[in-house]
Design an enzyme around this catalytic site. Structure first.
Site, PDB file in Angstrom:
ATOM      1  N   LYS A  96      -1.482   3.369   0.013  1.00  0.00           N
ATOM      2  CA  LYS A  96      -1.129   2.259  -0.880  1.00  0.00           C
ATOM      3  C   LYS A  96      -1.493   0.879  -0.320  1.00  0.00           C
ATOM      4  O   LYS A  96      -1.794  -0.047  -1.066  1.00  0.00           O
ATOM      5  CB  LYS A  96       0.355   2.302  -1.221  1.00  0.00           C
ATOM      6  CG  LYS A  96       0.685   3.416  -2.202  1.00  0.00           C
ATOM      7  CD  LYS A  96       2.117   3.301  -2.710  1.00  0.00           C
ATOM      8  CE  LYS A  96       2.369   4.222  -3.883  1.00  0.00           C
ATOM      9  NZ  LYS A  96       2.496   5.643  -3.475  1.00  0.00           N
ATOM     10  N   GLU A 118       6.247  -3.595  -9.401  1.00  0.00           N
ATOM     11  CA  GLU A 118       7.265  -2.644  -9.821  1.00  0.00           C
ATOM     12  C   GLU A 118       7.274  -1.531  -8.790  1.00  0.00           C
ATOM     13  O   GLU A 118       6.262  -1.265  -8.146  1.00  0.00           O
ATOM     14  CB  GLU A 118       6.910  -2.074 -11.192  1.00  0.00           C
ATOM     15  CG  GLU A 118       5.856  -0.956 -11.182  1.00  0.00           C
ATOM     16  CD  GLU A 118       4.473  -1.390 -10.709  1.00  0.00           C
ATOM     17  OE1 GLU A 118       4.154  -2.594 -10.830  1.00  0.00           O
ATOM     18  OE2 GLU A 118       3.717  -0.534 -10.207  1.00  0.00           O
ATOM     19  N   SER A 391      -2.735  11.699   1.666  1.00  0.00           N
ATOM     20  CA  SER A 391      -2.476  10.340   1.159  1.00  0.00           C
ATOM     21  C   SER A 391      -1.368   9.620   1.931  1.00  0.00           C
ATOM     22  O   SER A 391      -1.365   8.395   2.014  1.00  0.00           O
ATOM     23  CB  SER A 391      -2.131  10.400  -0.321  1.00  0.00           C
ATOM     24  OG  SER A 391      -1.059  11.295  -0.566  1.00  0.00           O
TER      25      SER A 391
HETATM   26  C1  LIG Z   1       2.314   6.754  -4.318  1.00  0.00           C
HETATM   27  C2  LIG Z   1       1.784   7.926  -3.621  1.00  0.00           C
HETATM   28  C3  LIG Z   1       0.966   8.889  -4.261  1.00  0.00           C
HETATM   29  C4  LIG Z   1       0.650   8.856  -5.728  1.00  0.00           C
HETATM   30  O1  LIG Z   1      -0.126   7.785  -6.156  1.00  0.00           O
HETATM   31  P1  LIG Z   1      -1.646   7.904  -6.571  1.00  0.00           P
HETATM   32  O2  LIG Z   1      -1.908   6.626  -7.282  1.00  0.00           O
HETATM   33  O3  LIG Z   1      -1.799   9.105  -7.442  1.00  0.00           O
HETATM   34  O4  LIG Z   1      -2.435   8.049  -5.317  1.00  0.00           O
HETATM   35  C5  LIG Z   1       0.444   9.931  -3.513  1.00  0.00           C
HETATM   36  N1  LIG Z   1       0.732  10.071  -2.206  1.00  0.00           N
HETATM   37  C6  LIG Z   1       1.519   9.184  -1.553  1.00  0.00           C
HETATM   38  C7  LIG Z   1       1.799   9.404  -0.110  1.00  0.00           C
HETATM   39  C8  LIG Z   1       2.067   8.096  -2.228  1.00  0.00           C
HETATM   40  O5  LIG Z   1       2.857   7.232  -1.565  1.00  0.00           O
END
Ligand SMILES: *Cc1c(COP(=O)(O)O)cnc(C)c1O
Length: 405
Positions: A96, A118, A391
């Site tokens: 993020k 948000e 992610s």
């Molecule tokens: C917020 C988040 C997501 C989901 O958001 P995307 O916009 O689909 O990438 C996925 N993995 C993590 C670790 C997150 O914090």
């Protein structure tokens, strides 16, 4: 899978990816969105701006992230060769921050003194508050009071970083109510304020702009896999909430026809409407995913037969949302990417597997992508190459996991 020509890769002038995307907003939001679009178009062409973003990604966020060969997972599955793109190692623990740095620097360039955001689980709020502190921007984060109660630690973090957290007590007291409040604030304070949206959602130019700020994931991964293996991967896997980490990985590979792309959604407790957050995998077995408009964009939205937005469920807050980014809807229609879903239980199992085999506790969101690889691995050959986007890290998920013990 079908490739997509490089010339086709951006949305059209109206912000459309095929039939999806666009700008479905009240008149009052048109001027701010047009101002943002113009500012972003100028910024993306400006080498000095790009250098500033790159510098912050490197020094503040910790890029480039490694592409790690998961040797023990690979031999345990005796399937394909699996590499992990380690976005979990970034500052604040997830991808993020890439987008927050990009939009934060853009806000400064536009002369704004304040950002608003948000947040549902609080992860995007924390990343926004972090970048705002670093850049000396005022920061207000809107959060449903129900979510504030559930995510007290993240509320504390945001306040420690100097952000104002405003509780939203209307409607279901969760993310979508927080989004409405943030919109209201933006319309009122647009002269001083940038709305820092957290995924590839919302009206044009957000889905394009947020994608571009995450495209660094795929650019690095492509160079890294070429350096390690001398060829492109056969498969990419990423979890899909709004879809920003997935599109960030996929973007650089869209024109490479032999690279298969799998987006993994939240299968939750099962296929019944209200039990999951599978918008695109819906076509096959999950109920409720149909094209519709939500929060400014035309895309796949989970809805009942009357077109009312459906409730959703996932063990991972980041995947628990009724709409998906419009570019994913288009990639699904085009057959360029495939979307599937794994259940809460399968994701938790994958998290535990990665923890004991690789010494990495992934976020529950990311564990969905790992779970799908684990399920497909027996049908893949040993010379296939897989990249999984990790992610984020799982520190934030310990309380939820404790309940699963
Ligand atoms: C917020 C988040 C997501 C989901 O958001 P995307 O916009 O689909 O990438 C996925 N993995 C993590 C670790 C997150 O914090």
């Amino acid at each position: 899978m079908k490739s997509i020509a490089a010339t086709e890769q951006t949305p059209d002038a109206r912000g459309r990816f095929g039939a999806y995307g666009g700008r479905y907003v009240p008149e009052t939001l048109m001027a701010p969105l047009e101002e943002l679009e113009r500012a972003y178009e100028e910024a993306r062409k400006d080498a000095a701006f790009r250098a500033e973003v790159d510098q912050a990604l490197k020094d503040f966020a910790g890029r480039p992230t490694p592409l790690q060969f998961a040797s023990r997972l690979t031999s345990n599955l005796s399937g394909p060769k699996i590499y992990l793109k380690r976005e979990d190692l970034l500052h604040t623990g997830a991808h993020k921050i890439n987008n927050c740095i990009g939009q934060g620097l853009l806000a400064k360039r536009m002369g704004k003194q304040r950002v608003i955001a948000e947040t549902g689980a609080g992860q995007h709020g924390v990343a926004t508050a972090t970048v705002a502190a670093r850049l000396g921007l005022e920061c207000t984060v809107y959060m449903g009071t129900e979510d504030m109660e559930r995510q007290r630690l993240n509320v504390f973090r945001m306040r420690l970083l100097g952000a104002k957290v405003v509780g939203v007590d209307s409607g279901s007291k969760t993310l979508k109510d927080a989004i409405n409040e943030a919109m209201r604030d933006w319309v009122t304070n647009v002269r001083t304020t940038h709305y820092l949206l957290g995924s590839v959602l919302g009206a044009h130019p957000y889905p394009m702009m947020v994608r571009d700020f995450h495209a660094v994931i795929g650019k690095e991964a492509k160079q890294q896999i070429l350096a390690a293996e001398g060829r492109l991967p056969d498969w990419l896997f990423a979890c899909v909430g709004g879809g920003s980490n997935a599109i960030g990985l996929f973007q650089e590979f869209l024109a490479d026809a032999n690279v298969k792309m799998i987006g993994v959604e939240a299968g939750g407790r099962g296929p019944g409407l209200g039990e999951h957050a599978a918008r695109l995998a819906a076509a096959a077995e999950f109920a409720g995913g149909k094209p519709g408009v939500l929060q400014g964009t035309y895309t796949y939205v989970l809805q009942n037969s009357d077109g009312q937005i459906a409730k959703t469920h996932s063990v991972s807050a980041g995947l628990d949302y009724p709409a998906v980014g419009p570019e994913h809807a288009w990639l699904a229609d085009r057959g360029r990417a495939e979307y599937t879903a794994v259940t809460d239980e399968e994701a938790v199992h994958a998290l535990r597997t990665l923890a004991v085999l690789e010494g990495i506790i992934p976020a529950l969101e990311s564990a969905h992508a790992v779970a799908d690889v684990m399920q497909r691995a027996p049908r893949m050959s040993k010379d296939e190459l897989v990249i999984v986007n990790l992610s984020g890290r799982g520190d934030k998920d310990m309380e939820i996991l404790a309940k699963y013990a």
